[in-house]
Design a protein around this motif. Structure first.
Motif, short mmCIF file in Angstrom:
data_model
loop_
_atom_site.label_atom_id
_atom_site.label_comp_id
_atom_site.label_asym_id
_atom_site.label_seq_id
_atom_site.Cartn_x
_atom_site.Cartn_y
_atom_site.Cartn_z
N LEU A 164 0.83 -1.21 0.00
CA LEU A 164 0.00 0.00 0.00
C LEU A 164 0.86 1.25 0.00
O LEU A 164 0.56 2.24 -0.69
CB LEU A 164 -0.93 -0.01 1.21
N LEU A 165 1.94 1.25 0.77
CA LEU A 165 2.84 2.41 0.80
C LEU A 165 3.51 2.62 -0.55
O LEU A 165 3.86 3.75 -0.91
CB LEU A 165 3.89 2.24 1.89
N GLN A 166 3.70 1.54 -1.30
CA GLN A 166 4.31 1.65 -2.62
C GLN A 166 3.30 2.11 -3.68
O GLN A 166 3.68 2.39 -4.81
CB GLN A 166 4.91 0.30 -3.04
N GLY A 167 2.03 2.17 -3.30
CA GLY A 167 1.02 2.62 -4.25
C GLY A 167 0.54 1.56 -5.21
O GLY A 167 -0.01 1.88 -6.28
N LYS A 168 0.71 0.28 -4.88
CA LYS A 168 0.23 -0.79 -5.76
C LYS A 168 -1.30 -0.76 -5.82
O LYS A 168 -1.96 -0.37 -4.86
CB LYS A 168 0.70 -2.15 -5.25
N ASN A 169 -1.86 -1.20 -6.96
CA ASN A 169 -3.31 -1.27 -7.07
C ASN A 169 -3.83 -2.51 -6.34
O ASN A 169 -3.05 -3.34 -5.88
CB ASN A 169 -3.77 -1.23 -8.53
N LYS A 170 -5.15 -2.63 -6.24
CA LYS A 170 -5.73 -3.72 -5.43
C LYS A 170 -5.28 -5.10 -5.90
O LYS A 170 -4.92 -5.96 -5.09
CB LYS A 170 -7.25 -3.62 -5.42
N ASN A 171 -5.29 -5.34 -7.21
CA ASN A 171 -4.88 -6.66 -7.72
C ASN A 171 -3.43 -6.95 -7.40
O ASN A 171 -3.07 -8.09 -7.05
CB ASN A 171 -5.11 -6.74 -9.23
N GLU A 172 -2.58 -5.94 -7.49
CA GLU A 172 -1.17 -6.13 -7.18
C GLU A 172 -0.97 -6.39 -5.68
O GLU A 172 -0.15 -7.23 -5.29
CB GLU A 172 -0.38 -4.90 -7.61
N VAL A 173 -1.73 -5.69 -4.87
CA VAL A 173 -1.64 -5.90 -3.42
C VAL A 173 -2.08 -7.32 -3.08
O VAL A 173 -1.43 -8.01 -2.28
CB VAL A 173 -2.48 -4.87 -2.65
N ILE A 174 -3.16 -7.77 -3.67
CA ILE A 174 -3.66 -9.12 -3.38
C ILE A 174 -2.65 -10.18 -3.81
O ILE A 174 -2.40 -11.15 -3.09
CB ILE A 174 -5.02 -9.36 -4.07
N GLN A 175 -2.02 -10.01 -4.97
CA GLN A 175 -1.02 -10.98 -5.40
C GLN A 175 0.20 -10.96 -4.47
O GLN A 175 0.79 -12.01 -4.17
CB GLN A 175 -0.59 -10.72 -6.84
N THR A 176 0.56 -9.77 -4.01
CA THR A 176 1.65 -9.66 -3.03
C THR A 176 1.30 -10.41 -1.75
O THR A 176 2.14 -11.11 -1.16
CB THR A 176 1.93 -8.18 -2.71
N ILE A 177 0.05 -10.28 -1.31
CA ILE A 177 -0.42 -10.98 -0.11
C ILE A 177 -0.38 -12.49 -0.31
O ILE A 177 0.06 -13.24 0.57
CB ILE A 177 -1.85 -10.52 0.24
N LEU A 178 -0.83 -12.96 -1.48
CA LEU A 178 -0.81 -14.41 -1.76
C LEU A 178 0.61 -14.95 -1.74
O LEU A 178 0.86 -16.06 -1.25
CB LEU A 178 -1.48 -14.68 -3.10
N LEU A 179 1.54 -14.19 -2.28
CA LEU A 179 2.95 -14.61 -2.24
C LEU A 179 3.46 -14.68 -0.81
O LEU A 179 4.11 -15.65 -0.40
CB LEU A 179 3.80 -13.65 -3.08
N ALA A 180 3.16 -13.64 -0.02
CA ALA A 180 3.62 -13.61 1.37
C ALA A 180 3.03 -14.76 2.17
O ALA A 180 3.72 -15.39 2.98
CB ALA A 180 3.25 -12.27 2.01
#
Length: 445
Positions: A164-180
């Motif tokens: 979120l601090l990097q300004g990713k959009n919702k889809n990018e944030v969700i994929q980041t979460i799935l990876l984590a």
């Protein structure tokens, strides 16, 4: 899970109540004080800092170490910050998550804030949302009790907050979460109760992963909800409860229901500690008058029953040892001092303190965490103290005790009140990093 993510990621500053934003600021304040104390007092943290730090910022070492004049690489800072927050057992947590969300968010967020200008509202919004995602994921996944929560589900919240601090959009944030969520550490509860400090490293490494997955997502690496069902529904847990992803969501947010530790010990011990202090304040007796002590508490707490800890970390996970210290009128903040940790009388009494699980108390989890302590005196009398929950649970009435904790662990080296006041105005700050770097302790090389 995906419904939860879509709802939580749709929240913004205007959706938060004043209670939520105030709570988030106190979470930040408490975590930073605890982190600086850990950096300053943990032998491992001190050695790591001296080995890795430089004393002038350069391109390779851009991260300022709060409470010092040192600088580290991003990776070394994530390890040091995360490890130091948990090493003294003073970090905040969530009893719904059964662990410590902020320790996995704030180090990675602090590091991200170094890279570009982030205002106070952005920072707090990411903290609140990341905290909710981590705590709610833990709540629903019901991780195995044999595992330690550090370095597991908390990575998910840290990754979400940084994204979120990097300004990713919702889809990018969700994929980041799935990876984590696909990259938890294999942790052991035994590491904590036997006093192995690798347990502290779990959190440091978790923050590294929260940072690394940002680039993994940008590079195109992917995971899926199916992977999470397999990993968190079968391997990491005894079965997740999908209903808890949405139970009372935003009613209130889980950061509103966090706890702040008033004692430097495992949170599972705090109810027993409070019950003992309650009875001790109402009925005067001397430690030599005690024949034995019985503690009844919920099942997770009753695991902290070893009376003879071999390391100072293990001592923070021993209810018999903690209560014996208090019975001798020592402070738990001094429990690591040799003259207290190895005190023969403390050790002898601890061996006469029994801890048992009470099923009725266990059934009150997670909303309540009860304990009952019975002291048997040599003259035949018995004294009972009981609490329904540990202090500093859902309300803010313990804030003066929290400020006293901060003043104590700051050790007069910074003006804790001034720093607290500054962070309580964080929503009006245009550059978070400049505020955080304003306060330093004297250089210690």
């Amino acid at each position: 899970m995906m419904k939860m993510l879509n709802q939580v990621l749709g929240l913004g500053w205007s959706d938060f109540s004043e209670e939520t934003t105030e709570r988030a600021k106190w979470v930040l304040i408490d975590t930073l004080f605890v982190m600086m104390s850990g950096i300053r007092h943990s032998p491992e943290s001190q050695k790591y800092l001296k080995d890795k730090a430089v004393w002038q910022r350069d391109k390779a070492h851009p991260i300022h170490v709060p409470g010092t004049e040192a600088y580290l690489t991003e990776e070394h800072a994530a390890i040091l910050f995360g490890t130091s927050i948990v090493c003294d057992e003073m970090d905040e947590g969530s009893q719904f998550a059964k662990g410590h969300p902020a320790a996995h968010l704030i180090p990675a967020m602090y590091i991200e804030a170094t890279k570009h200008e982030i205002d106070g509202k952005q920072f707090l919004t990411a903290l609140i949302i990341g905290y909710e995602i981590a705590a709610r994921f833990a709540y629903a996944s019901n991780m195995k009790d044999e595992m330690h929560p550090h370095g597991t589900w908390g990575i998910i919240g840290g990754a979400a907050a940084v994204a979120l601090l990097q300004g990713k959009n919702k889809n990018e944030v969700i994929q980041t979460i799935l990876l984590a969520a696909s990259l938890p550490l294999a942790t052991s509860w035994e590491a904590a109760v036997t006093g192995q400090t690798v347990r502290n490293l779990y959190t440091g490494l978790g923050n590294v992963i929260a940072l690394y997955v940002q680039d993994f997502e940008k590079a195109g690496f992917v995971s899926s909800e199916h992977v999470l069902h397999h990993l968190w529904g079968r391997i990491m847990s005894r079965g997740s409860n999908e209903d808890l992803f949405l139970k009372k969501i935003n009613d209130p947010l889980l950061i509103n229901l966090n706890y702040f530790k008033l004692y430097p010990a495992c949170r599972f011990s705090h109810s027993a500690v409070e019950a003992f202090l309650q009875l001790k304040s109402k009925d005067k007796f001397d430690v030599d008058d005690i024949e034995s002590i019985e503690v009844e508490t919920y099942d997770l707490s009753a695991r902290l029953n070893h009376p003879s800890p071999q390391t100072t970390l293990a001592g923070k996970f021993s209810i018999p040892f903690l209560i014996s210290i208090l019975a001798h009128d020592f402070s738990l903040f001094d429990a690591t001092r040799d003259e207290i940790f190895h005190n023969p009388s403390v050790r002898n009494l601890a061996r006469n303190i029994q801890v048992t699980a009470n099923q009725a108390m266990s059934e009150k989890l997670p909303e309540k965490r009860p304990a009952r302590v019975t002291v048997y005196l040599r003259n035949g009398r018995k004294i009972v103290g009981a609490v329904d929950d540990a202090p500093s649970g859902f309300e803010m009435e313990s804030i003066k005790r929290l400020e006293s904790k901060h003043w104590r662990i700051a050790d007069h080296s910074i003006d804790s009140g001034q720093w607290t006041e500054a962070i309580l105005d964080l929503q009006n700050v245009t550059d978070v990093q400049k505020l955080l770097e304003r306060y330093v302790w004297r250089r210690e090389k």
